[in-house]
Design a protein around this motif. Structure first.
Motif, PDB file in Angstrom:
ATOM      1  N   PRO A 143      62.590  68.837  22.390  1.00 17.94           N
ATOM      2  CA  PRO A 143      61.241  69.577  21.755  1.00 17.94           C
ATOM      3  C   PRO A 143      60.082  68.868  21.979  1.00 17.94           C
ATOM      4  N   ILE A 144      58.968  69.458  21.903  1.00 18.72           N
ATOM      5  CA  ILE A 144      57.703  68.896  21.749  1.00 18.72           C
ATOM      6  C   ILE A 144      57.035  69.265  20.461  1.00 18.72           C
ATOM      7  N   TYR A 145      56.487  68.150  19.686  1.00 14.42           N
ATOM      8  CA  TYR A 145      56.193  68.247  18.317  1.00 14.42           C
ATOM      9  C   TYR A 145      54.575  68.271  18.386  1.00 14.42           C
ATOM     10  N   GLN A 146      53.988  69.138  17.381  1.00  3.66           N
ATOM     11  CA  GLN A 146      52.688  68.943  17.138  1.00  3.66           C
ATOM     12  C   GLN A 146      52.418  67.876  16.280  1.00  3.66           C
ATOM     13  N   ARG A 147      51.171  67.535  15.572  1.00  6.21           N
ATOM     14  CA  ARG A 147      50.882  66.592  14.954  1.00  6.21           C
ATOM     15  C   ARG A 147      51.250  66.666  13.389  1.00  6.21           C
ATOM     16  N   SER A 148      51.432  68.163  13.173  1.00  6.18           N
ATOM     17  CA  SER A 148      51.776  68.536  11.780  1.00  6.18           C
ATOM     18  C   SER A 148      53.413  68.376  11.890  1.00  6.18           C
ATOM     19  N   GLY A 149      54.078  68.008  12.855  1.00  5.47           N
ATOM     20  CA  GLY A 149      55.489  67.899  12.674  1.00  5.47           C
ATOM     21  C   GLY A 149      56.273  69.170  13.037  1.00  5.47           C
ATOM     22  N   GLU A 150      55.647  70.238  13.470  1.00  7.27           N
ATOM     23  CA  GLU A 150      56.358  71.413  13.959  1.00  7.27           C
ATOM     24  C   GLU A 150      56.401  71.477  15.454  1.00  7.27           C
ATOM     25  N   ILE A 151      57.761  71.903  15.603  1.00  5.70           N
ATOM     26  CA  ILE A 151      57.854  72.211  17.024  1.00  5.70           C
ATOM     27  C   ILE A 151      56.830  73.309  17.880  1.00  5.70           C
ATOM     28  N   SER A 152      56.273  72.888  18.763  1.00  7.61           N
ATOM     29  CA  SER A 152      55.589  73.785  19.532  1.00  7.61           C
ATOM     30  C   SER A 152      55.968  74.298  21.026  1.00  7.61           C
ATOM     31  N   HIS A 153      56.723  73.442  21.451  1.00 15.05           N
ATOM     32  CA  HIS A 153      57.454  73.974  22.892  1.00 15.05           C
ATOM     33  C   HIS A 153      58.724  73.243  23.097  1.00 15.05           C
ATOM     34  N   TYR A 154      59.368  73.783  23.924  1.00  8.72           N
ATOM     35  CA  TYR A 154      60.638  73.141  24.661  1.00  8.72           C
ATOM     36  C   TYR A 154      60.604  73.022  25.941  1.00  8.72           C
ATOM     37  N   VAL A 155      61.068  71.719  26.430  1.00  2.00           N
ATOM     38  CA  VAL A 155      61.269  71.467  27.577  1.00  2.00           C
ATOM     39  C   VAL A 155      62.829  71.360  28.134  1.00  2.00           C
ATOM     40  N   GLY A 156      63.127  72.163  29.132  1.00  6.01           N
ATOM     41  CA  GLY A 156      64.666  72.256  29.462  1.00  6.01           C
ATOM     42  C   GLY A 156      64.868  71.772  31.024  1.00  6.01           C
ATOM     43  N   ILE A 157      65.545  70.564  30.918  1.00  5.83           N
ATOM     44  CA  ILE A 157      65.952  69.995  32.374  1.00  5.83           C
ATOM     45  C   ILE A 157      67.244  70.452  32.609  1.00  5.83           C
ATOM     46  N   GLN A 158      67.205  70.863  33.769  1.00  8.79           N
ATOM     47  CA  GLN A 158      68.822  71.228  34.210  1.00  8.79           C
ATOM     48  C   GLN A 158      69.096  70.873  35.460  1.00  8.79           C
ATOM     49  N   ARG A 159      70.183  70.463  35.626  1.00 11.50           N
ATOM     50  CA  ARG A 159      70.562  69.660  36.865  1.00 11.50           C
ATOM     51  C   ARG A 159      72.102  70.396  37.451  1.00 11.50           C
ATOM     52  N   ASP A 160      72.066  70.615  38.767  1.00  9.79           N
ATOM     53  CA  ASP A 160      73.466  71.518  39.095  1.00  9.79           C
ATOM     54  C   ASP A 160      74.319  70.277  39.522  1.00  9.79           C
ATOM     55  N   VAL A 161      75.352  70.188  38.628  1.00  8.93           N
ATOM     56  CA  VAL A 161      76.434  69.189  38.588  1.00  8.93           C
ATOM     57  C   VAL A 161      77.941  69.819  39.341  1.00  8.93           C
ATOM     58  N   SER A 162      77.553  70.993  39.914  1.00  7.46           N
ATOM     59  CA  SER A 162      78.907  71.563  40.508  1.00  7.46           C
ATOM     60  C   SER A 162      79.827  70.863  41.513  1.00  7.46           C
ATOM     61  N   ARG A 163      79.074  70.059  42.154  1.00  8.27           N
ATOM     62  CA  ARG A 163      80.047  68.989  43.063  1.00  8.27           C
ATOM     63  C   ARG A 163      80.527  68.004  42.273  1.00  8.27           C
ATOM     64  N   GLU A 164      79.951  67.561  41.319  1.00  9.15           N
ATOM     65  CA  GLU A 164      80.433  66.356  40.571  1.00  9.15           C
ATOM     66  C   GLU A 164      81.650  67.093  39.584  1.00  9.15           C
ATOM     67  N   ALA A 165      81.291  68.185  39.072  1.00  4.69           N
ATOM     68  CA  ALA A 165      82.395  68.919  38.253  1.00  4.69           C
ATOM     69  C   ALA A 165      83.852  69.203  39.074  1.00  4.69           C
ATOM     70  N   LEU A 166      83.263  69.689  40.412  1.00  5.98           N
ATOM     71  CA  LEU A 166      84.589  70.028  41.318  1.00  5.98           C
ATOM     72  C   LEU A 166      85.370  68.652  41.692  1.00  5.98           C
ATOM     73  N   ALA A 167      84.475  67.696  42.087  1.00  3.24           N
ATOM     74  CA  ALA A 167      85.180  66.429  42.512  1.00  3.24           C
ATOM     75  C   ALA A 167      86.036  65.818  41.266  1.00  3.24           C
ATOM     76  N   ARG A 168      85.460  65.889  39.883  1.00  2.00           N
ATOM     77  CA  ARG A 168      86.183  65.644  38.817  1.00  2.00           C
ATOM     78  C   ARG A 168      87.648  66.353  38.460  1.00  2.00           C
ATOM     79  N   GLU A 169      87.244  67.614  38.706  1.00  2.87           N
ATOM     80  CA  GLU A 169      88.661  68.527  38.350  1.00  2.87           C
ATOM     81  C   GLU A 169      89.439  68.375  39.518  1.00  2.87           C
ATOM     82  N   GLN A 170      89.161  67.928  40.829  1.00  2.00           N
ATOM     83  CA  GLN A 170      89.948  67.870  41.774  1.00  2.00           C
ATOM     84  C   GLN A 170      90.807  66.444  41.557  1.00  2.00           C
TER      85      GLN A 170
END
Length: 531
Positions: A303-330
């Motif tokens: 979350p990104i906060y304003q000076r008032s303490g309220e949330i003004s925005h959200y930043v979502g960071i996503q990573r494709d971990v399919s290979r890692e998940a497949l390797a772990r499952e294997q």
């Protein structure tokens, strides 16, 4: 009232005398004042054509040397620890080497530079107010023949910022009119620096935004920016490559469009709970691309906060971990499964027992532990080779797995030994029907790749779970193993391929006897079977 023509004229200020001389054109360009005025004009032109701080300071020092009798020009800053940081210099800088590095042992922290820095008042010609300091500084200056100096404070962002220090070889080299010109130069430079503060801040902000935008676009991680109501404002190129959705498309559909029937609803509930609370989330969930393919997404929501303490925005960071998940499952699969047959191995069996046995205990259910040994398997290995033997084991494994119910489990412990967990039968007759079905399926002919047809038979020992005796699985497995020994020992006389180990077969101190009895069998020893 008119002034008496005989009365003396009021004294004129230094600035009025200076500007009257300029207006009358009496300032000789070759005079000391004319040289400082030329210096001032050159600095003004530099300020009109640059917005670079280091260029202005370097030009200030260089022009002082070129336009005036000054032999050393220096712009420095007094740091918090009392050291001097050089921002620009020109002329005879050899003196600065000994001065700044303090090889002479001069009391720099109490000298004229620190005095001007602290008081913010210029000093000209007479910087040494105390006799010991006067001697020390004069001794240090003597080899360089620098006999007078001017120190003027410079400001930036309404705070003391630096010092302009000029050295000359003549005594009293800075008369009052030249002092005024120098003060005007420093004032204009300070004003320019004040004006540049906002310009530089805007430039830095733009550069940071450009750098941030470039980093976001070129990064491997997908980035999503939303407002507090979760309306999508921005996605980077990696997000589009990862999901197949452009900004316009995902803005229309919403991020929930990335979810599907296999997405864990508990993870979605965690995300909603985080967004309704502090806004932070870090976890993994299954998402769907635009073409319907799934991928494992490691998602971080910040979350990104304003000076008032309220949330003004959200930043979502996503990573494709399919290979890692497949390797772990294997890796997890290989740890708990037999490579030859794909059935569970000993580790997989124990993992299954850790789930099955408590469930049976809680619900007072039924559970049979069965150990299977294949009859006539060794001759197949000896006659047709290990490849044929491996083929037989794979076929038997598939037949056992396909015949058992979903609630049952089959594992291969090694060689031709298999273990079954049969759960949820209501009577021994129901269990017997399933065991007969297993025998029929396993006894069917097996076609080898060479074209030969072979067959195997089963020997099985069965032990039943009962709450009246030990719930330790190793004990139950040992009981089933003893029953298997009995089944193999009586192979020629037996009417069925399995033997049941009941509670009466336990040692006398193991609990009360219940159910039908069978003869106790000794521990496994020599095997009479041709296997």
């Amino acid at each position: 009232m008119s002034r008496d023509p005989q009365s003396p004229r009021p004294p004129r200020s230094p600035w009025r005398r200076l500007w009257s001389r300029l207006e009358s054109g009496k300032a000789d360009p070759h005079s000391r004042l004319g040289q400082y005025l030329a210096f001032r004009k050159a600095v003004t032109e530099i300020m009109a054509h640059t917005r670079e701080e280091h260029l202005l300071l370097e030009s200030l020092c260089s022009l002082a040397i070129e336009c005036t009798p000054v032999k050393l020009a220096w712009v420095c800053r007094v740091e918090a620890d009392g050291s001097l940081r050089t921002l620009a210099d020109a002329g005879d800088t050899a003196y600065l080497d000994s001065f700044v590095e303090r090889r002479t042992g001069l009391p720099v922290d109490h000298g004229p530079l620190t005095k001007v820095w602290q008081e913010q008042v210029p000093l000209f010609n007479e910087p040494f107010q105390e006799e010991p300091l006067r001697a020390a500084w004069q001794n240090n200056l003597r080899p360089f023949q620098l006999r007078s100096m001017a120190v003027l404070p410079m400001h930036r962002d309404h705070h003391p910022w630096a010092l302009l220090v000029l050295y000359e070889r003549n005594r009293q080299a800075f008369p009052r009119d030249c002092q005024l010109v120098l003060e005007s130069i420093v004032r204009e430079v300070s004003e320019a620096l004040e004006d540049w503060v906002d310009i530089l801040r805007e430039r830095v902000a733009r550069e940071h935004q450009l750098l941030l935008g470039t980093a976001l676009q070129s990064g491997e991680d997908g980035v999503v920016l939303t407002d507090a109501e979760r309306r999508i404002l921005y996605v980077n190129a990696s997000f589009t490559r990862m999901t197949g959705y452009t900004l316009a498309e995902i803005s229309q559909y919403g991020l929930h469009h990335l979810q599907g029937p296999r997405t864990d609803p508990r993870t979605l509930a965690e995300i909603d709970g985080a967004l309704c609370g502090q806004g932070f989330f870090n976890g993994k969930l299954l998402n769907y691309r635009r073409d319907g393919q799934t991928f494992w997404n490691h998602l971080s929501i910040i979350p990104i906060y304003q000076r008032s303490g309220e949330i003004s925005h959200y930043v979502g960071i996503q990573r494709d971990v399919s290979r890692e998940a497949l390797a772990r499952e294997q890796l997890e699969y290989e740890v708990s499964h037999d490579r030859l047959t794909g059935l569970g191995n000993r580790r997989g069996l124990m993992d299954q027992v850790a789930v099955t046995l408590p469930r049976v205990q809680r619900h007072a259910g039924s559970l049979a532990i069965c150990i299977i040994d294949l009859d006539h398997f060794k001759p197949i290995n000896d006659l047709y080779g290990h490849e044929a033997g491996d083929h037989v084991l794979r076929v038997i494994g598939r037949r056992l797995h396909s015949t058992l119910r979903r609630s049952d489990y089959v594992a291969r412990l090694g060689g031709d030994e298999f273990v079954l967990l049969i759960e949820g039968f209501h009577s021994l007759e129901e269990l017997e029907m399933l065991l007969i079905k297993l025998e029929v399926v396993v006894n069917e002919p097996i076609h080898l790749q060479s074209g030969k047809v072979v067959g195997v038979r089963l020997s099985m020992g069965v032990s039943l779970y009962s709450p009246d005796f030990s719930s330790d699985f190793d004990t139950l497995l040992r009981y089933a193993d003893q029953a298997l020994y009995r089944a193999k020992a009586n192979k020629r006389q037996r009417s069925r391929y399995w033997e049941l180990f009941t509670v009466e077969d336990r040692p006398a101190d193991a609990g009360k006897a219940r159910g039908p009895a069978i003869t106790r069998t000794p521990p496994l020893g020599s095997d009479e079977d041709e296997n």
